[in-house]
Structures are given as C-alpha cells and as structure tokens.
Design a protein around this motif. Structure first.
Motif, short mmCIF file in Angstrom:
data_model
loop_
_atom_site.label_atom_id
_atom_site.label_comp_id
_atom_site.label_asym_id
_atom_site.label_seq_id
_atom_site.Cartn_x
_atom_site.Cartn_y
_atom_site.Cartn_z
N ALA A 92 -76.13 -23.89 -70.40
CA ALA A 92 -76.02 -22.43 -70.34
C ALA A 92 -77.32 -21.77 -70.80
O ALA A 92 -77.76 -20.77 -70.23
N LEU A 93 -77.94 -22.31 -71.83
CA LEU A 93 -79.19 -21.74 -72.32
C LEU A 93 -80.31 -21.89 -71.29
O LEU A 93 -81.14 -20.98 -71.13
N ASN A 94 -80.36 -23.01 -70.61
CA ASN A 94 -81.39 -23.21 -69.58
C ASN A 94 -81.20 -22.25 -68.41
O ASN A 94 -82.18 -21.79 -67.82
N GLN A 95 -79.96 -21.93 -68.08
CA GLN A 95 -79.70 -20.92 -67.05
C GLN A 95 -80.18 -19.55 -67.52
O GLN A 95 -80.74 -18.76 -66.73
N ALA A 96 -79.98 -19.26 -68.80
CA ALA A 96 -80.45 -17.99 -69.36
C ALA A 96 -81.98 -17.91 -69.30
O ALA A 96 -82.54 -16.86 -68.96
N LYS A 97 -82.64 -19.02 -69.63
CA LYS A 97 -84.10 -19.07 -69.55
C LYS A 97 -84.58 -18.85 -68.12
O LYS A 97 -85.56 -18.13 -67.89
N ALA A 98 -83.90 -19.47 -67.18
CA ALA A 98 -84.27 -19.31 -65.77
C ALA A 98 -84.11 -17.87 -65.32
O ALA A 98 -84.83 -17.40 -64.43
N GLY A 99 -83.21 -17.15 -65.98
CA GLY A 99 -83.01 -15.73 -65.66
C GLY A 99 -83.96 -14.80 -66.39
O GLY A 99 -83.87 -13.58 -66.24
N GLY A 100 -84.84 -15.38 -67.21
CA GLY A 100 -85.86 -14.57 -67.89
C GLY A 100 -85.65 -14.36 -69.37
O GLY A 100 -86.49 -13.74 -70.04
N ALA A 101 -84.57 -14.87 -69.93
CA ALA A 101 -84.31 -14.68 -71.36
C ALA A 101 -85.16 -15.64 -72.21
O ALA A 101 -85.46 -16.76 -71.79
N LYS A 102 -85.53 -15.18 -73.39
CA LYS A 102 -86.14 -16.04 -74.39
C LYS A 102 -85.02 -16.59 -75.27
O LYS A 102 -84.09 -15.87 -75.62
N ILE A 103 -85.13 -17.87 -75.66
CA ILE A 103 -84.08 -18.51 -76.45
C ILE A 103 -84.63 -18.90 -77.82
O ILE A 103 -85.62 -19.62 -77.92
N ILE A 104 -83.94 -18.42 -78.85
CA ILE A 104 -84.27 -18.79 -80.23
C ILE A 104 -83.02 -19.38 -80.86
O ILE A 104 -81.92 -18.86 -80.68
N THR A 105 -83.19 -20.47 -81.59
CA THR A 105 -82.08 -20.97 -82.40
C THR A 105 -82.36 -20.59 -83.85
O THR A 105 -83.51 -20.52 -84.28
N PHE A 106 -81.29 -20.34 -84.58
CA PHE A 106 -81.44 -20.04 -86.01
C PHE A 106 -80.36 -20.80 -86.78
O PHE A 106 -79.27 -21.02 -86.26
N ASP A 107 -80.68 -21.22 -87.96
CA ASP A 107 -79.73 -21.89 -88.86
C ASP A 107 -79.33 -23.28 -88.38
O ASP A 107 -79.38 -24.24 -89.14
N SER A 108 -78.90 -23.43 -87.13
CA SER A 108 -78.48 -24.73 -86.59
C SER A 108 -79.07 -24.90 -85.19
O SER A 108 -78.80 -24.10 -84.30
N ASP A 109 -79.84 -25.94 -85.00
CA ASP A 109 -80.68 -26.09 -83.81
C ASP A 109 -79.95 -26.74 -82.63
O ASP A 109 -78.90 -27.35 -82.78
N THR A 110 -80.57 -26.58 -81.47
CA THR A 110 -80.19 -27.33 -80.27
C THR A 110 -81.26 -28.39 -80.04
O THR A 110 -82.22 -28.51 -80.80
N ASP A 111 -81.11 -29.15 -78.98
CA ASP A 111 -82.20 -29.98 -78.50
C ASP A 111 -83.39 -29.05 -78.26
O ASP A 111 -83.23 -27.96 -77.70
#
Length: 352
Positions: A122-141
């Motif tokens: 889901a996050l990669n789809q958001a990135k493909a749509g132009g969103a920047k992704i930040i994780t806080f407190d608990s990370d993803t890959d």
C-alpha cells in the motif's frame, strides 16, 4: 486638416504609450509568476503541505503525545494535519487507511507500522501516486519509505531497561518480557538487543529470560497477560515491559496483588501514567523519552522531503523548529534523542 492630423497623431501617441505600459506590466507580472512557479516546482520550503499520521492504533496514551507534537508543529508551520488509523494494532489494519490517503493525494503519509512488511504494498502505491512516506516510532522495510524518525538508538533503549532490571534483582533470577505485538519492529529490535546482551555480558550470566509474551498494546489484554505470566512462573523476579500500555497495565495489576514489592517491574512508560506506581512503591524506575518530539520531527522532515531540500540519504540535514538541526544517519534514520530514566527523584518534573 492640419489640426486634425496633429490631433490624430496625439491620439496615436497616447495609445502607444498605453500599450507600452501595459506590455511592461504584463512582462513584469509574468516574470514574477515565473519566479513563484519555479520556486514551487523546486520545492519551496514555505509551501504548505498535507501530512497524515497513521499510528499503530488510536486512543493510545503514548501515541496521543506523539501526535500532539505533530499537531503543534503543523500548526506552527501552517500545514494541514490529520490522523487516521485503526482501533486495534494488527498487522494489516492500517492498509485501508493508507489506500484512502493515496486516493486523496495526501502529500506525506507518516506511519508507525504494526508490521514491517504488511503495509509495504500500500505504501509503494502511495509513493507511485506522488506521496512521500515517513515512518515514525516503528519502522517498515526501508524500501517502503524515504525516512524513519526514530525516538532513540535501539540498543540504548535495550541497555537501559536491562540495566534497571539487573540492578534491582542483583543480577540474578528469572525475568520475562511483556511486549506490544509480535510484529512490532521497535519492540522486537529492543528485545533482540536485550537477548544479545544477556548472552554476551558476564554480568548478566545468572539472569534467565524465561519467556516473551504480548499484550497487543491493549490495556485489558496486557493486564490479563501479566496476571497469567506470574501464575505460570512462580519464581519470576522481574518483568520488563517495553511498551507504555503494557507497563501501566502490569503496574496496575502488581499494585493490588501479593506480588507488589516482590516482583520488579521496569520498561518504557509515560511519567503521568506511572507516577502513582512510583510513589506507592510498585515501580522503582523506568525509562522513556519525550514522544512529542517524534511528532514534531516528523512534520519538519515531511516539509523538507516535499521541498526537496532532503531526499532521506545519510548526511542530509534539516531544521526542526525548537529541536534544532537534525541529521539523517544510516538506513535513512533520524535519531531524535536519548532515553531518560525516571524515578521518585525526578518524575514530578515531567508532565506527559
């Protein structure tokens, strides 16, 4: 006729002057517009953005402090702030919220992941749509985001909790860990460092970690798990709970049980939640940091990413309001600060 030609010439002259002035004004306006446009496309730091926080779960006291820091920072910068998320902290519970934010073209999605991989698609789809992704407190890959805002160095968190426990049980006896969820990357990282330290440090050679259990960051579940833990391990000397929900629930159980003063409890807690248990002798000491700073740092990092002044690579720096200048380190991670130990001597100095 001469008078008429002079009059015509004067009229034509005045028309030309008007055209010249209009052309000059238009050129000036276009120049200004061009400057503004180039600044915006190049990521002007003053550009207002929309940032949505997706916590592990809603109505978590620790998370509320984090989100409060983000809200205050967004208010100071004039950016659009929102919070969406699940009521329970399960691996896939955040996916639908990410998808909705993607459809809304949110500029930045900041997520505390319940699972390092379950949200990545889901996050990669958001990135493909132009969103920047930040994780806080608990990370993803790390391939699923641009930046991770981490409260403290993970090993430092593990070491302070283990040290507090070891000193109170005289470096000997059975201990257990009551964590949040089985897939929480932050808790799992701390637990792994604790296990490594127990195995490698001769000081801890007589301490035995008998089990790790999970309260799912739910107050009632954590209370019941703590109760069951003590019934299953009658020789247990201490419990480390690296989660604010877990430590508060366990303290509540211990405070009215026969185990009070006999079983040591430490971990990560909010001063306001733990104050009564420190003062009544249920807990001697615990640790944490200021969670509001995580939310604050996340907002300023989001602005810098959208502006293009940072990309998230190691060595990038950005200004973060009262936090000063923060630096991106290894694995695209920003460390906000170090852990603080709380006990009866200092707990009244803190209000969060």
């Amino acid at each position: 006729m001469k008078l008429s030609r002079n009059a015509a010439g004067g009229t034509l002259s005045r028309s030309r002057k008007v055209l010249v002035i209009a052309a000059a004004s238009t050129a000036a306006l276009l120049a200004l517009t061009g400057c503004a446009g180039s600044g915006s496309s190049g990521g002007s730091a003053s550009k207002h953005i929309s940032i949505a926080f997706v916590p592990k779960q809603l109505n978590n006291p620790y998370t509320d402090v984090e989100l409060g820091g983000g809200k205050d920072a967004a208010k100071a910068t004039g950016d659009t702030y929102s919070v969406v998320g699940p009521n329970t902290a399960s691996a896939s519970s955040q996916v639908s919220y990410i998808n909705t934010l993607t459809q809304k073209h949110t500029n930045v999605i900041a997520i505390a992941a319940n699972d390092p991989n379950a949200v990545c698609s889901a996050l990669n789809q958001a990135k493909a749509g132009g969103a920047k992704i930040i994780t806080f407190d608990s990370d993803t890959d790390k391939n699923c985001r641009s930046l991770f805002i981490n409260q403290v160095n993970a090993k430092d968190v593990a070491l302070i909790e283990l040290k507090q426990m070891a000193e109170q049980i005289n470096n000997e006896g059975e201990i257990a860990i009551l964590s949040a969820t089985a897939n929480a990357t932050n808790q799992n990282s701390w637990i792994q460092y604790m296990k490594q330290e127990l195995a490698s440090n001769p000081t801890y050679s007589k301490i035995k970690l008998v089990t790790t259990v999970y309260g799912n960051d739910d107050d009632t579940t954590s209370f019941q798990v703590a109760q069951g833990l003590l019934q299953s391990y009658p020789n247990l000397k201490g419990i480390i709970s690296p989660t604010t929900v877990g430590i508060a629930a366990t303290a509540r159980y211990l405070s009215t049980s026969s185990y009070k003063g006999k079983v040591i409890l430490t971990g990560l807690g909010l001063p306001n939640q733990m104050r009564q248990y420190v003062k009544d002798g249920t807990v001697k000491e615990f640790a944490l940091w200021d969670p509001a700073k995580i939310g604050q740092a996340t907002v300023y990092a989001a602005k810098a990413l959208v502006a293009g002044t940072i990309t998230g690579k190691s060595g990038d720096t950005f200004k973060a309001g009262s936090l000063g200048t923060l630096k991106v380190g290894a694995d695209n991670t920003v460390i906000v600060g170090g852990p603080t130990a709380f006990d009866s001597s200092n707990i009244d100095k803190y209000n969060f």
